[in-house]
Write an enzyme that holds these catalytic residues in place. Structure first.
Site, PDB file in Angstrom:
ATOM      1  CG  HIS A 198      55.272  -6.160  38.330  1.00  0.00           C
ATOM      2  ND1 HIS A 198      55.900  -6.065  37.085  1.00  0.00           N
ATOM      3  CD2 HIS A 198      55.085  -5.016  39.042  1.00  0.00           C
ATOM      4  CE1 HIS A 198      56.424  -4.680  37.331  1.00  0.00           C
ATOM      5  NE2 HIS A 198      55.849  -3.989  38.395  1.00  0.00           N
ATOM      6  NE  ARG A 305      54.478  -1.946  42.068  1.00  0.00           N
ATOM      7  CZ  ARG A 305      55.412  -2.018  42.901  1.00  0.00           C
ATOM      8  NH1 ARG A 305      54.778  -2.400  44.396  1.00  0.00           N
ATOM      9  NH2 ARG A 305      56.756  -1.989  42.863  1.00  0.00           N
ATOM     10  NE  ARG A 341      52.933   2.460  39.285  1.00  0.00           N
ATOM     11  CZ  ARG A 341      53.741   1.573  39.334  1.00  0.00           C
ATOM     12  NH1 ARG A 341      55.096   1.711  39.370  1.00  0.00           N
ATOM     13  NH2 ARG A 341      53.283   0.296  39.036  1.00  0.00           N
ATOM     14  CD  GLU A 440      59.101   3.584  36.716  1.00  0.00           C
ATOM     15  OE1 GLU A 440      59.455   2.639  37.646  1.00  0.00           O
ATOM     16  OE2 GLU A 440      57.767   3.916  36.080  1.00  0.00           O
ATOM     17  CG  ASN A 463      61.501  -2.527  41.906  1.00  0.00           C
ATOM     18  OD1 ASN A 463      62.456  -2.300  42.785  1.00  0.00           O
ATOM     19  ND2 ASN A 463      60.292  -2.405  42.155  1.00  0.00           N
ATOM     20  CG  ASP A 464      60.584  -0.660  35.829  1.00  0.00           C
ATOM     21  OD1 ASP A 464      60.863  -1.549  35.174  1.00  0.00           O
ATOM     22  OD2 ASP A 464      59.501  -0.323  36.336  1.00  0.00           O
ATOM     23  NE  ARG A 474      60.771  -4.988  37.332  1.00  0.00           N
ATOM     24  CZ  ARG A 474      59.919  -4.051  37.730  1.00  0.00           C
ATOM     25  NH1 ARG A 474      59.858  -3.030  37.275  1.00  0.00           N
ATOM     26  NH2 ARG A 474      59.284  -4.127  38.872  1.00  0.00           N
ATOM     27  CB  CYS A 511      58.177   4.044  45.569  1.00  0.00           C
ATOM     28  SG  CYS A 511      57.984   4.062  43.793  1.00  0.00           S
TER      29      CYS A 511
HETATM   30  C1  PEP Z   1      59.852   0.514  40.334  1.00  0.00           C
HETATM   31  O1  PEP Z   1      60.091   0.315  39.016  1.00  0.00           O
HETATM   32  O2  PEP Z   1      60.754   0.589  41.064  1.00  0.00           O
HETATM   33  C2  PEP Z   1      58.632   0.738  40.776  1.00  0.00           C
HETATM   34  C3  PEP Z   1      58.324   1.003  41.995  1.00  0.00           C
HETATM   35  O3  PEP Z   1      57.508   0.414  39.885  1.00  0.00           O
HETATM   36  P1  PEP Z   1      57.221  -1.165  39.390  1.00  0.00           P
HETATM   37  O4  PEP Z   1      58.077  -2.169  40.259  1.00  0.00           O
HETATM   38  O5  PEP Z   1      55.787  -1.170  39.758  1.00  0.00           O
HETATM   39  O6  PEP Z   1      57.492  -1.042  38.207  1.00  0.00           O
HETATM   40 MG    MG Z   2      58.612   0.707  37.718  1.00  0.00          MG
END
Ligand code: PEP
Ligand code: MG
Length: 555
Positions: A198, A305, A341, A440, A463-464, A474, A511
């Protein structure tokens, strides 16, 4: 090559890591080290003088806190400044003081060690308390104790730099990154870190060139040196040669030209070459990102976020505080949509205000919606604030880390209760506020046909989704090379989600960071993605790319 240039070339250091946010920065390094003082352990005979040292250090720490309170009051307001008063009162806590005194006299140890041990014991006791307020005080105990120890040992607190600097560090937590004055940060470079942490995501949202994973060669000795950071190639040049500086200037101008070209897309709708509208929204992590979202003409906010509001404020933000933030965001967007979110705390986003305890595997642990459904008080407070804000702009809400239909049903039941309570209070809100979920987790993908019947939209968090599909943490630099969002398995997950969303007649957005990957735009629109949400600085480039492509959906 002149003698001068040759000697500079000898001293230039070129360190290679991974680019986390593209762009070139040229400037002076400020090394951001840990502010925790080192604790020494000594046996002492003269315990009386250790007790005196503690008293003096406590007075000095209290004076510092009073000064900070006075400074913070006009800048942050009473509620936020109060934290320094709470900490000042903690220094006089009888139990805390008795513990320090006992440790010094019974164990015959030095004051620094006694304060550190008393602090650990107190913090552990507080964080085990069920009461959120008391839990959050455990951080204050640690903070206060570190201050006293610094006063004892004469070490100073790590200061944020003044002026524009390249921030280098061993590692940065998301909240450290978030708290930095972004106006003064030219680039981030860290020894550790992974591209999907993050911290890296925050850097991308702020549009600050960043390189991570440089390794241990990045040391505090680089403080004050000139450097070039190439966030695209993932390189930092310390004490660059004139040639490197010249190349960096050229690359910077080229990037500026690209930005100029993309700026021609300001004020245009995003429509593919064959006429499909595919809005490009912005991802934000605080209201201060709204300016850049609007400057870059995002068609809306596709991901707010909100957990950073919780990480920042050092306590649980009240409904009114949250309402003020969401309302401001909704109004600022002036009719463009704002997708909020609900908090995704947990994993690498630890908040002092929600004690999670130790987890061996936090990415698979207590996180996101799991916390919210267990802590209905926190969840309902946030939902009420969001629904109240919906009276002031086009607001939507979405939920992270969904794995089951049961969770979605529970969320909808809580929303029904929130709406009823607001109606009883006579509070205005948007009765038709759209409810979406993030896709996700592989579980959510596999049951996306079922979930699609329950909600108004999907937003794919790649991402997740990549992390959980490929079983690659990650945030772990050691496995970064396995983190591949282009993996066929991830692509199939995206396609299946889009197909199931469309079969149920709902939209599917993206996203996650894959949305701004230039190599994936074509593939994503052909997989059926209806909307993109990307870091603000990527909005126009993404719009430009989409405008040149065709959305020829494959059967
Ligand atoms: C993701 O997981 O792609 C996402 C947008 O949420 P975050 O990166 O905040 O976990
Ligand atoms: Mg996520």
């Amino acid at each position: 090559m002149s003698g001068d240039a040759r000697s500079q070339a000898v001293f230039m250091m070129r360190l290679k890591g991974k680019g986390a946010c593209p762009g070139i920065a040229i400037g002076i390094i400020s090394y951001f080290g840990s502010s925790a003082p080192e604790i020494s352990y000594k046996n002492v005979n003269d315990t009386e003088s250790e007790l005196e040292r503690v008293e003096k250090a406590k007075s000095a720490a209290k004076a510092q806190l009073l000064e900070m309170y006075r400074k913070a009051l006009p800048e942050l307001g009473k509620e936020s400044a109060e934290i320094f008063e709470i900490q000042r009162a903690l220094i006089d806590d009888t139990d805390y003081n008795n513990a320090i005194e006992n440790i010094i006299t019974s164990q015959k140890v030095n004051a620094e060690y006694a304060v550190a041990v008393a602090s650990d014991n107190f913090a552990a006791m507080l964080s085990a308390m069920p009461d959120d307020y008391m839990c959050a005080r455990s951080t204050d105990v640690n903070d206060v104790s570190q201050r006293i120890i610094r006063c004892l040992s004469g070490s100073s607190e790590k200061k944020f730099h003044n002026g524009k600097r390249i921030i280098c560090a061993y590692d940065l937590t998301p909240s450290e990154t978030f708290r930095m004055d972004r106006e003064n940060v030219l680039a981030f470079v860290t020894a550790r870190g992974s591209s999907q942490s993050h911290t890296a995501i925050l850097a991308r949202i702020m549009g600050i060139p960043s390189v991570i994973g440089i390794g241990r060669e990045l040391t505090p000795e680089c403080d004050g040196k000139t450097a070039v950071v190439d966030g695209t190639e993932g390189i930092i040049y310390i004490d660059p040669t004139p040639q490197v500086l010249e190349d960096a200037e050229r690359k910077r101008s080229a990037a500026e030209r690209r930005r100029q070209l993309a700026s021609e897309f300001i004020g245009r709708e995003t429509i593919t070459a064959d006429g499909k509208k595919i809005p490009v929204n912005a991802n934000i992590s605080s209201v201060s990102d709204l300016e850049s979202a609007l400057e870059n003409d995002a068609e809306g906010v596709g991901l707010f976020r909100t957990e950073f509001l919780f990480l920042e404020c050092g306590g649980l933000p009240s409904e009114d505080v949250q309402f003020a933030v969401y309302r401001h965001a909704a109004e600022t967007m002036k009719g463009r949509k704002l997708t909020i979110r609900t908090i995704d705390i947990g994993a690498d986003k630890k908040s002092d205000c929600i004690a999670l305890g130790h987890e061996d595997n936090p990415a698979m642990g207590f996180r996101g919606i799991r916390i919210c459904l267990e802590r209905e008080d926190i969840f309902k407070t946030q939902l009420k604030a969001i629904f109240r804000a919906s009276a002031y702009g086009k607001t939507e809400v979405m939920f992270p880390m969904i794995i089951s239909l049961k969770e979605v049903k529970m969320i909808k039941e809580i929303i029904r209760e929130v709406k009823t309570e607001l109606r009883i209070m006579g509070t205005d809100f948007d009765e038709n506020l759209k409810i979406g979920i993030m896709i996700e987790t592989p579980a959510a993908v596999m049951i996306s046909d079922i979930l699609a019947k329950e909600v108004d939209f999907f937003s794919i968090g790649t991402n997740d989704l990549t992390q959980y599909t490929l079983a690659v943490d990650r945030t772990n630099p050691a496995v970064d090379k396995f983190y591949d969002p282009h993996h066929e398995a991830v692509k199939r997950m995206i396609k299946l989600t889009a197909d199931n969303a469309h079969a149920a007649g709902i939209k599917v957005c993206i996203c996650g960071d894959l949305g701004s990957d230039p190599d994936m735009t074509d593939w994503l629109i052909n997989a059926g993605i209806d909307e993109f949400s990307v870091p603000p600085s990527e909005v126009l480039e993404t719009r430009k790319r989409i405008s040149s492509l065709r959305a020829r959906l494959k059967p």
